[in-house]
Design a protein around this motif. Structure first.
Motif, PDB file in Angstrom:
ATOM      1  N   GLY A  88       7.985   4.230 -10.391  1.00  0.00           N
ATOM      2  CA  GLY A  88       7.294   4.027  -8.797  1.00  0.00           C
ATOM      3  C   GLY A  88       6.751   4.535  -8.384  1.00  0.00           C
ATOM      4  O   GLY A  88       5.384   4.133  -7.775  1.00  0.00           O
ATOM      5  N   TYR A  91       3.063   2.504  -9.142  1.00  0.00           N
ATOM      6  CA  TYR A  91       2.776   1.114  -9.164  1.00  0.00           C
ATOM      7  C   TYR A  91       2.876   1.221  -7.519  1.00  0.00           C
ATOM      8  O   TYR A  91       1.308   0.907  -6.862  1.00  0.00           O
ATOM      9  CB  TYR A  91       3.945   0.790  -8.343  1.00  0.00           C
ATOM     10  N   GLY A  92       3.136   2.923  -6.759  1.00  0.00           N
ATOM     11  CA  GLY A  92       3.034   3.194  -5.046  1.00  0.00           C
ATOM     12  C   GLY A  92       1.148   3.393  -5.643  1.00  0.00           C
ATOM     13  O   GLY A  92       0.098   3.358  -4.466  1.00  0.00           O
ATOM     14  N   LEU A  95      -1.063   0.660  -5.049  1.00  0.00           N
ATOM     15  CA  LEU A  95      -0.886   0.333  -4.549  1.00  0.00           C
ATOM     16  C   LEU A  95      -1.899   0.637  -3.043  1.00  0.00           C
ATOM     17  O   LEU A  95      -1.922   0.187  -2.056  1.00  0.00           O
ATOM     18  CB  LEU A  95       0.143  -0.479  -3.893  1.00  0.00           C
ATOM     19  N   GLY A 159       0.236   0.047   2.293  1.00  0.00           N
ATOM     20  CA  GLY A 159       1.479  -0.078   3.257  1.00  0.00           C
ATOM     21  C   GLY A 159       2.824  -0.024   2.891  1.00  0.00           C
ATOM     22  O   GLY A 159       3.141   0.812   2.035  1.00  0.00           O
ATOM     23  N   VAL A 160       4.068  -1.094   3.779  1.00  0.00           N
ATOM     24  CA  VAL A 160       5.345  -0.536   3.180  1.00  0.00           C
ATOM     25  C   VAL A 160       5.387  -0.949   1.728  1.00  0.00           C
ATOM     26  O   VAL A 160       6.341   0.152   1.794  1.00  0.00           O
ATOM     27  CB  VAL A 160       5.909  -1.450   4.323  1.00  0.00           C
ATOM     28  N   THR A 161       4.795  -1.391   0.629  1.00  0.00           N
ATOM     29  CA  THR A 161       6.107  -1.719  -0.758  1.00  0.00           C
ATOM     30  C   THR A 161       5.255  -0.787  -1.291  1.00  0.00           C
ATOM     31  O   THR A 161       5.612  -0.351  -2.249  1.00  0.00           O
ATOM     32  CB  THR A 161       4.908  -2.833  -0.679  1.00  0.00           C
ATOM     33  N   ALA A 162       4.745   0.736  -0.799  1.00  0.00           N
ATOM     34  CA  ALA A 162       3.432   1.298  -1.509  1.00  0.00           C
ATOM     35  C   ALA A 162       4.060   2.327  -1.503  1.00  0.00           C
ATOM     36  O   ALA A 162       4.699   3.232  -1.588  1.00  0.00           O
ATOM     37  CB  ALA A 162       2.463   2.438  -1.616  1.00  0.00           C
ATOM     38  N   GLY A 164       7.486   2.287  -0.255  1.00  0.00           N
ATOM     39  CA  GLY A 164       9.041   1.713  -0.715  1.00  0.00           C
ATOM     40  C   GLY A 164       8.909   2.009  -2.441  1.00  0.00           C
ATOM     41  O   GLY A 164      10.300   2.575  -2.968  1.00  0.00           O
ATOM     42  N   ALA A 165       8.482   1.639  -3.188  1.00  0.00           N
ATOM     43  CA  ALA A 165       7.600   1.814  -4.516  1.00  0.00           C
ATOM     44  C   ALA A 165       8.057   3.693  -4.504  1.00  0.00           C
ATOM     45  O   ALA A 165       8.638   3.866  -5.617  1.00  0.00           O
ATOM     46  CB  ALA A 165       6.658   1.577  -5.257  1.00  0.00           C
TER      47      ALA A 165
END
Length: 302
Positions: A88, A91-92, A95, A159-162, A164-165
């Motif tokens: 996580g 990956y964050g 991003l 963004g929100v994906t980062a 969330g990771a």
């Protein structure tokens, strides 16, 4: 007398050295990710670590987890503590999340662990712990609020994906801590770490096969970063932690973990010119204070 003074100075410096080394893991992610995708990067790291750690366990005469059940529990805890956590975080950062902010968010692990220990382990929270949870959440809100960009969809640069990771990383290490406490009692440190890396590496390797190209640019920067993460973080830091635990310094290490987010933020500012606005820096201090209150309340609670 001189030798004794040097020995005492070394012992006094060991906890702080461990925390400084640990904080560089976030910096290593920032250095290495331009040359390899996150799951591929971590899979290679775990494979190399295992190639060094297994002979080291045998050389030191270390114990292995006893029985297939404990091996399985250790692998599950490793999937959470190492796989979800590092996967996580990497990956964050891949991003676009700043390394200092990622360090702060996953550094809230004691807050989430304390909140989950009630329903999962039957532990009660003291009033001071609840106050610490509230203070920590206020601090995080200030940190994230300081990164808000009115002209962007969510946060400046990511963004929100980062987000969330990194939340997955936070939840993973929190649940992994509780799982290890519940099911991995008596697990030997080094031998258990081998089982944990096997579990984490298998899942991250599967992720690399399914979602990534597995292309690596073997530049000197990547090789140096990989060597640092394997030798200094995955091997040396664990041996240092083992020495501290044997000398009864575990509680001191836990307290110094509060310094990891500001140390990482300082390193990221120096190396990558990552800057947090004043409101985010204030929020970081408040969040760390909330973690301190929660952990100390936990020790004091019946």
């Amino acid at each position: 007398m001189t030798m004794e003074r040097h020995r005492r100075a070394w012992l006094a410096a060991m906890p702080l050295l461990f925390v400084v080394l640990w904080s560089t893991g976030f910096i290593g992610a920032k250095f290495g990710l331009p040359y390899a995708e996150p799951f591929t990067f971590l899979t290679v790291r775990f494979v190399l670590t295992l190639l060094l750690l297994v002979p080291l366990v045998m050389l030191l005469g270390g114990d292995w987890p006893r029985g297939p059940v404990l091996w399985g529990h250790a692998a599950v805890s490793g999937l959470l503590v190492h796989g979800a956590y590092l996967g996580g975080v990497f990956y964050g950062i891949e991003l676009g999340m700043p390394a200092g902010l990622a360090s702060l968010l996953v550094g809230l692990q004691p807050l989430l662990t304390a909140a989950l220990s009630g329903p999962l382990l039957g532990e009660r929270l003291a009033p001071r712990q609840w106050l610490g949870l509230l203070v920590g959440l206020v601090g995080v809100a200030l940190v994230l609020g300081g990164k808000l960009d009115p002209g962007a969809t969510l946060f400046q640069g990511f963004g929100v994906t980062a987000l969330g990771a990194v939340v997955v990383a936070l939840v993973g290490i929190s649940l992994g801590t509780l799982y290890q406490k519940r099911f991995c009692a008596g697990m030997p440190l080094l031998g258990g770490t081998v089982a944990q890396y096997l579990g984490a590496g298998a899942v991250l390797g599967l992720g690399a096969l399914m979602f990534e190209t597995r292309t690596i640019d073997w530049t000197p920067t990547f090789l140096l970063t990989l060597g640092w993460l394997v030798l200094v973080l995955s091997i040396s830091a664990i041996l240092l932690l083992m020495t501290l635990i044997e000398r009864g310094e575990a509680s001191r290490v836990a307290s110094l973990f509060y310094l990891v987010p500001p140390a990482t933020a300082l390193e990221a500012w120096w190396l990558f010119d990552e800057r947090l606005p004043a409101i985010s820096l204030a929020g970081m201090a408040i969040a760390i204070a909330g973690v301190v209150m929660t952990v100390r309340g936990r020790r004091a609670s019946p």
